[in-house]
Enzyme design. Structure first.
Site, PDB file in Angstrom:
ATOM      1  N   LEU A 136       0.811  -1.225   0.000  1.00  0.00           N
ATOM      2  CA  LEU A 136       0.000   0.000   0.000  1.00  0.00           C
ATOM      3  C   LEU A 136       0.843   1.273   0.000  1.00  0.00           C
ATOM      4  O   LEU A 136       0.530   2.264   0.669  1.00  0.00           O
ATOM      5  CB  LEU A 136      -0.970   0.000   1.187  1.00  0.00           C
ATOM      6  CG  LEU A 136      -2.002  -1.138   1.166  1.00  0.00           C
ATOM      7  CD1 LEU A 136      -2.730  -1.235   2.501  1.00  0.00           C
ATOM      8  CD2 LEU A 136      -2.996  -0.937   0.042  1.00  0.00           C
ATOM      9  N   CYS A 143      -7.212  -4.539   5.711  1.00  0.00           N
ATOM     10  CA  CYS A 143      -6.023  -4.043   6.397  1.00  0.00           C
ATOM     11  C   CYS A 143      -6.025  -4.511   7.845  1.00  0.00           C
ATOM     12  O   CYS A 143      -7.084  -4.661   8.449  1.00  0.00           O
ATOM     13  CB  CYS A 143      -6.006  -2.508   6.374  1.00  0.00           C
ATOM     14  SG  CYS A 143      -5.946  -1.815   4.722  1.00  0.00           S
TER      15      CYS A 143
END
Length: 303
Positions: free
Chosen positions: A73, A130
């Site tokens: 990310l 996440c």
């Protein structure tokens, strides 16, 4: 020409073709190869509150009909995104959807608040795949209580349409879609990547420095299609389908399964014009079949 317009909550798209987060950079990187005006929406790579460098290399490995990635990310952070990346996207007649993520609910909220206050953004897509650092690394999108809390918190502060991107790494994805809908999500996006890995048999080391990564590309398309069909039958909010879509034929399958819109991802890497070709292909298919409005195709599978 057929009417390709679709609605995602209060947001109207000129056509149902989007590009998946993480596969199209911030949009500007692809503008030499494709007219961004031709897209229904540009979805940016994931944005966090603070900049993130991502994982160490190697972090990409090609697999049969697919791609493993563990980018981590990497992004410039919300402040720099607003100042340096968003102005370019504002110059196009296409919807701008910003994907966001965090490692705590407060991080999600801080990013959403900043973006909601910023002109030129049409919607927020929430990556819940996440780890919640305050819960020992439990992934928001694979724990029903965490999913409920993060969507609820975001809905309270987000003035823009809220799209929740669902993880396929769960027992029953419809449960999470219903939670998102129940907490006020305007749409769900699915699927995110499937957890996978690869090993070099000569060195006996994992192909990715992070060992595991997300599998995307045509290899996961049948799984994604099945999940879209299941979710579309379960919730009333729009479903955005993704996972291995690389042609108009693929996109039509997802729409027939119940997707209101679709996103192309891994295919952008080897054919930057994929999304444009899908838009043209959808129009050609509808005209060939004598269908005036693409909304008449949504969920039209003959079972």
């Amino acid at each position: 020409m057929a009417d390709l317009r679709v609605n995602i909550g209060s947001m109207e798209l000129k056509n149902p073709v989007m590009v998946a987060s993480g596969t199209f950079g911030y949009g500007e990187e692809y503008s030499p190869y494709i007219d961004l005006n031709s897209l229904g929406a540009v979805v940016t790579k994931g944005i966090s509150f603070h900049p993130i460098d991502g994982n160490p290399p190697p972090r990409i490995w090609e697999t049969p009909s697919g791609l493993l990635n563990s980018i981590g990310l990497q992004n410039v952070g919300v402040k720099k995104f607003i100042k340096e990346k968003l102005p370019y996207l504002k110059g196009f007649d296409t919807r701008v959807i910003v994907n966001i993520f965090g490692t705590t609910i407060s991080e999600y909220v801080k990013v959403a608040v900043r973006l909601s206050e910023t002109p030129g953004i049409d919607a927020i897509e929430v990556n819940i795949s996440c780890p919640n650092v305050k819960k020992g690394g439990m992934v928001f999108g694979t724990d029903s209580k965490s999913t409920k809390k993060v969507v609820s918190a975001l809905k309270k502060v987000c003035s823009l349409p809220l799209l929740v991107k669902l993880s396929p790494n769960v027992t029953d994805i419809t449960e999470f879609a219903m939670i998102a809908e129940g907490e006020g999500a305007d749409a769900v996006s699915l699927i995110n990547t499937i957890l996978g890995m690869a090993i070099d048999i000569e060195t006996r080391k994992p192909r990715l420095a992070n060992i595991t990564g997300g599998l995307s590309g045509p290899a996961i398309r049948p799984v994604a299609l099945r999940m879209v069909w299941q979710v579309a039958k379960t919730v009333k909010i729009p479903v955005i389908g993704m996972g291995g879509i690389s042609s108009a034929e693929d996109a039509i399958e997802f729409i027939l399964a119940g997707a209101t819109a679709i996103a192309t991802g891994t295919a952008n890497f080897y054919n930057p014009k994929t999304a444009y070709e899908i838009v043209n292909g959808l129009d050609g298919y509808l005209n060939e079949k004598g269908i005036n409005d693409i909304k008449g195709l949504i969920g039209g599978m003959n079972a």
